[in-house]
Structure formats: structure tokens, C-alpha cells
Write an enzyme that holds these catalytic residues in place. Sequence first.
Site, PDB file in Angstrom:
ATOM      1  N   ASP A 298      33.181 -30.634  12.536  1.00 32.61           N
ATOM      2  CA  ASP A 298      34.042 -31.045  13.625  1.00 32.61           C
ATOM      3  C   ASP A 298      34.852 -29.817  14.034  1.00 32.61           C
ATOM      4  O   ASP A 298      35.058 -28.912  13.224  1.00 32.61           O
ATOM      5  CB  ASP A 298      34.967 -32.174  13.161  1.00 32.61           C
TER       6      ASP A 298
ATOM      7  N   THR B 255      38.179 -29.758  15.734  1.00 33.54           N
ATOM      8  CA  THR B 255      39.609 -29.876  15.490  1.00 33.54           C
ATOM      9  C   THR B 255      39.879 -30.131  14.013  1.00 33.54           C
ATOM     10  O   THR B 255      39.352 -31.056  13.420  1.00 33.54           O
ATOM     11  CB  THR B 255      40.207 -31.009  16.332  1.00 33.54           C
TER      12      THR B 255
ATOM     13  N   ASP C 149      38.052 -34.225   9.627  1.00 26.81           N
ATOM     14  CA  ASP C 149      39.354 -34.706   9.181  1.00 26.81           C
ATOM     15  C   ASP C 149      39.779 -35.993   9.877  1.00 26.81           C
ATOM     16  O   ASP C 149      40.677 -36.682   9.416  1.00 26.81           O
ATOM     17  CB  ASP C 149      40.433 -33.637   9.393  1.00 26.81           C
TER      18      ASP C 149
END
Length: 808
Positions: free
Chosen positions: A294, A296, A560
Site C-alpha cells: 500500500d 500510504t 496499515d
Amino acid sequence: MATRVEHGLTNRVPDTTSRSLWQIFRANVFTLFNAIVGTSFLLLLLLGQWQDALFGLAAVSNAVIGVVEEYRAKKSLDRLAVLNAPLARVLREGQIHDIATADVVKDDVLVLRAGDQVTADAAVLESSGLEVDESLLTGEADPVDKDAGTEVLSGSIVVAGHGTARVVRVGAESFASRLTVDARRFSLVNSEIRNSLNRVLRWIAWILLPVAILVINGEIQARGGWQTAYSTGAWTPALVGLIASMIAIVPLGLVLLTSVAFAVGGLRLAGHNVLIQELAAVEGLARVDVLCMDKTGTLTEGGLVFDAVHPLAPQPGWEQVLAWFGAEPEANATARCLSTAFEYDGGLQPARSVPFSSARKWSGVSFNGRTRAARTWILGAPEMMLVQGEESPGFETSPVSAPDGAVPPQSNEPSRGDILRQAGELAETGLRTLLLARADQLPSNGKLEELPGSLHPVALLTFREQPRADARETLKFFRDEGVGLKIISGDDPRTVAAIARRIGLEVTEGFDARSLPEDPLHLEEVMEANMVFGRVTPAQKRAMVEALQRRGHTVAMTGDGVNDALALKTADLGIAMDSAAPATKAVARLVLLDGRFDRLPGVLAEGRQVIANIERVSSLFLSKTVYATAIAVTFGLLDWKFPFLPRQLSFTDGLTIGIPAFFLALMPNPRRYQPGFLRRALWFSVPAGLIVTASLLTLNALAPLAGTATPEQVSSASVLTLSIVGLWILSAVSRPLNAGRLAVVVAMSASLVALLNLPLAQEFFLLSRPPGGLLLAAVACGAAGGLGVEVLARVHARAFPVQGLGWK
């Protein structure tokens, strides 16, 4: 609450985040092979042959080391698991408290927000666009709307909205505790190493009984037959020979060293703030050939900063609206950034709101009152809002009537194409963009996925994020190691591609996930051909991981956000950052507790060390199993005595296998992982074992020709031959010989020479100097066997040119 605790109506369950001390003890002690060793040990003691029971001490030492190392790993991992365990948010006496999930009691009121994992089964009391993902329970990927009166199951994940729910089932009756336990369960299974070794152990278990029958018959026949052996008491040394052959076949230290290597690897990583939720994951990253990330929180710092407003057709009150979006309790990380530039004064009171969802990528609100801002507003991704709006018959860019007291909208709104073009140009610079638009009304509760009609763009908002300082070097490391990289994000693909270029990846443009094909075969082709993907939904992330796996890839996924949980659970190795939502951490195999992306090369190195070193030492142990079995069978068929006493095998095993294997299993080893561990190990071990067998058969066939040698001298000559070939095998599997491995080989060779000439060792192990002819034959057979091993090593290097012997 005290009454409920007293009656056991709590969410507390037995702490089984890892194996208990009893489970560890049982797994290391009560095994089939330990039963064989223990029985043999007791038999030798009963026969008065305590010197030959030396292997029993080695077996006990193995078990003690295994229990101690695994228990140390358990305690360390348990402490980390407790420190990083998710909390439950409950409403008690009008106040919100964050408590341990085990302290939740029946009838507690859970306060649910996006990113939470529901910790107990509960009935919804209030819902504001509450959506939960129940895929971990039901397998269904689509979020489920939860209105008041419906039930949320523990283990499900809140993906949008917020609400409250009263707990109706706790503890063992609910899903949550079982899910959390399973996510953190200490496990050494589901790995190529463990599966391969278990297969070998099953093979050995099957051959033990028929080999034992052959050996005991050969021992008895060599002593004059069953009747003679019984009447003369010769059955006692025959039984000792049987025990010697069985103990030689059993690879006593192999399982121990595998467990120790995993446990020590877990401890080393724990020291670097990497929580291993399953110890088998130590080898996991070493087997990964595609790393999905991912953006971010993984490649970027995770903290967004508001950049600027780019007006399109400003409407009165838009600043107040942005202030509300930034201050709203359930705002996502992007919207919260608005609070630094727009201060909320509490003047706007929402009549109804639709929370942000990763699937629809927009949120909305309608305000009460007659102020200029009292109308409906939508905030979301420009391309999602405008493209969906284009398909909706209600989309307009012309003015509509305004509420009483409000200023009518301006008529000079830019065209949809101009807005998308401007948003694209901003995204290409690496900025994240959102669009604020006004609408007539929010969609009804049953149609939350549909955009409101009559959208009127007001302003583009841009946000910037900082790439992680460690991202460039870490990704370069993985590229150099041959690991494919895929960046999978919910952001604009142009923004993602710009960030990728800033951290050193050669990317021209990102792939828009809205164009992903539904056909599985075509999806596989798209995944192979592209590196950067934007506007990816949570369900698509999982489908993309599955597509890579169907192509034969071993996939790791980092993330996250709660929207990453599905993909992390599906991937071969899920890796959560420290900032991850509780639900995301619960399904991950690794958690980077300090959020440092540059920890991953260390995890990879640890996994490589475990795999390569276990392959190295398994070749030693399996070679011994092969030659012990072959010697037992051939000598039994020839009605010859087994050539060694158990104490003598303890002597040779310790110097050529046991002691060096312990050091070799824990030494640094950066060799790249390649599948086929068991095939490579057997390819070397089986011929090596047969070479040892041929050397010993030749020696024992020549022994009668070497003069009047006593049985003790013949056994001593066999020990010398076995030691020479065994040390040659040790040197072969230790290559390339760096300083550490060379020191092990030299130390074992020197120890052999010293012990063979030490009177006390000669007396204990019943070793005596063979007559000249037999001594020469023993050295010659050992040297011939060593040359055979050398030829085998070179042939093996040609068969496996990348790894050589598989131990580079």
C-alpha cells in the site's frame, strides 16, 4: 459489572497466543522417535550397558534445548503481543473508555468506528452509516449495512460509519477471541521446511520395523542362530547391535535444530521490533517473489498535510463545510487534515451524514438551518464523483434553486472535463486531490452507493505526503534480490505513480483499477504487466493478490489501513505497520512495531538464513539416516554383525553431525531462496549415504584378509572409515568455507584426531589401534569414500548451478 465478572460473563478466554509450557514440553519430548530412544536407553541400562546408553544423554539435551529455546521465544513473543494487543472502546457511566478486549463484559456498550474490529457479538443500538466487513467470518467480501436492531459479529471489521452496540455474547461463545487467538497462535507449520521434514520423518517411521527385523535376524545368525544365541547369552550383544542400528537411523537432532532455528530467528527479529505472530513466518519473506505494498503508511510517512484550495465555482459557506469535515469525529485521515486550515466553530449541525467508504470513495453531509452552508455537500475523489455523476441522469453543472436565505449558485461552473484535467495535472505532481461539491440531497439509506443527483463542483483540495526516508533503499534492495514490486493504492493512479517515481521506481503511469478486468485470466495478465495501481477497492486488492498467486507467485502484502486487511489475510505473508488498524494487525503474520519499512530486508535475511542453514544441516542428518539404513539392511541380509556399538555411533555422530550442525544452523547465510529444498537435500544425501555404506562394506569384506584382527579392532577400523567420510561430507555441505564454517570443520577434525589417541576416550568407546593392514584398509576406504563424496559434490554443483550444493 462486578456481578457479570463474578459469573464469568467476560470476554476473557484462556491465553493461547502461543503454545503453553506443557504443550512445548509435550511437543519436544513425547514423540515417536523419543519413544524409540527412551525405550532403547532403558533396555541398555537393564542390560548393564550404560556406556552404550550415551545417546540417551544427547536425546535429553536435545529435548531440554528445544524446550528452553522455544519457551524463551514464547515469552518474548507473548510480551510483544500483549503490548500491541488491540483495545475495545466501551461506553460506561456516560464516558468512553479504551479497555482490553478481555475486560469486555456482557451488556457493555461498544462504541464502533471505522477501522475497529468488533470484539464481541453485539446488537446495534445506533447506526450512522455503519458498515462492517464480515469476510473473515463468512467469506463474503461486500460490506454489510448495519442498522439499529441488527447484530454485529465479533471478528468483523468496521469499514465505514460509526455507531454503538450492546454486547450479547462474550468469551468462548463469540467469534472474536477465536479469531485473535488463531491470528497469533505460535506455529511452526505451513512452511516448506516443516512440511518437507515431516514427510521424511514419516518415511523413516515406516521403515523402522522391517529394518529392525532384518538387523536382529542378521545379528542372531552371525552368532550361531537363534537357539545358540539364546542358550549362550549371545542375544545380549545382538540386542545391543539392534539398538545401535535403530538409533543411527533416527535423525535425533534434526527436528530440534529446526525448532531452534525458527525460535532464535523469531527472537532476533523481536529484538529489532518485528513481531512474528507465527514463527513459520520467519522463513516466509525469504520465499516471497512478489511484494505488494500500500502507498500510504508504507511507502509514505502516513501523515497527510493539507496543501491548498483550488477554487472551481465557490459556493457560500464552503469554508465552514470544510471545517466540519475536518472536525467530524469519524473523519478519515485525509479529511482530518482540513482541521489545520479550517477551524470549526460548532455552528453547523448535521441533519444526516454518509461516512467515507473505501469502496465508494466519498462522504456526504446535510446540514440543518437556514444559513448559507445549510445544504448538502459531498467530499470525495474527483474521478469517482464526476465519472459516476456523468453516468447518473441527475448530474448537472447548471444552477439550481437555492434554499430560502441562501445565495443561488453561480452559473459559471467549469465543465466536467476541465475539472478532471486539472485534478489529473495536480495528481501527476504527487498531490492527493479531493473534490468538494454541492448536491440537492443525500441518497437514501438503502442506496448509499449511489451519488446524489445534481452535483455542483465547488473546489479541488490538494494534500501532500512525504515518502519514507527508508523507502528508496529498501525497494532497491528488493529489486536487486529479484523480488517483484507492486504498489496497490486507493489513491489516484497518477498520484501513486508520482510517489513511486520519487522513491526510485521506473514508472511511466499507474493503472486505474476501475478498468481492471473481471475475467481471472485477464486480471493475471494485467497484474504481470503493471507495477502501480490506483483507485483499488479492498475487494480488488484481495483479487489482485489471488491473481498473482494463481501465477505461481509467493506474495507478501504490506499495509496499515482497514482496507488492507482482506489482502493481508489472503497473501502468503501479511505485514502490518505499527500504525495499522487493530483488525489489520490481527490478520497479519508480521507487525513492524516501530513502523520502519527498512526492517524488511532484515526479515528477509533472517528467513534466508533459516532456510539455507536447515537445508545444510538436514543434508548431514539425512546422509546419516541413509547410510544407517543401508548398512543395517545389507549387513542383515549378509548375516553380518552391525559394525558399531551405540557408544561408537555417539562418538562419530557428535563429531561429524551433531556438534557442527548446531553451529551451522545458526550461522549467517545470505543465499537466495529457491524452491525444492527437499529434492536438493535428498539428491545429495542419498548418494552420500550410499557412498558411506559402500566404504564400510568394502572395509568389513577386507577385514578377514588383513590378518587376525579382533572384533574390537574391526569396529575401531569402521569408526575410522566412517569418521573420515563423515568429515568429508561435513566439509562439502559447509561450502563455501568462510572463516566460521572452516573453523567448525577444522575443530571437528582436530577433535577426532585427539580423541582417537586419548587413552581415556579409547577405553570408554572401546577403540583400539587396528593392525597395520587393517589400519591401511580403513584409511584407504575412508579416502575412497571421501573422493566419492567430492565427485558427488561437483556433480551436484552442475545439477544445481545457481546454488551449487544448495548452501551458497
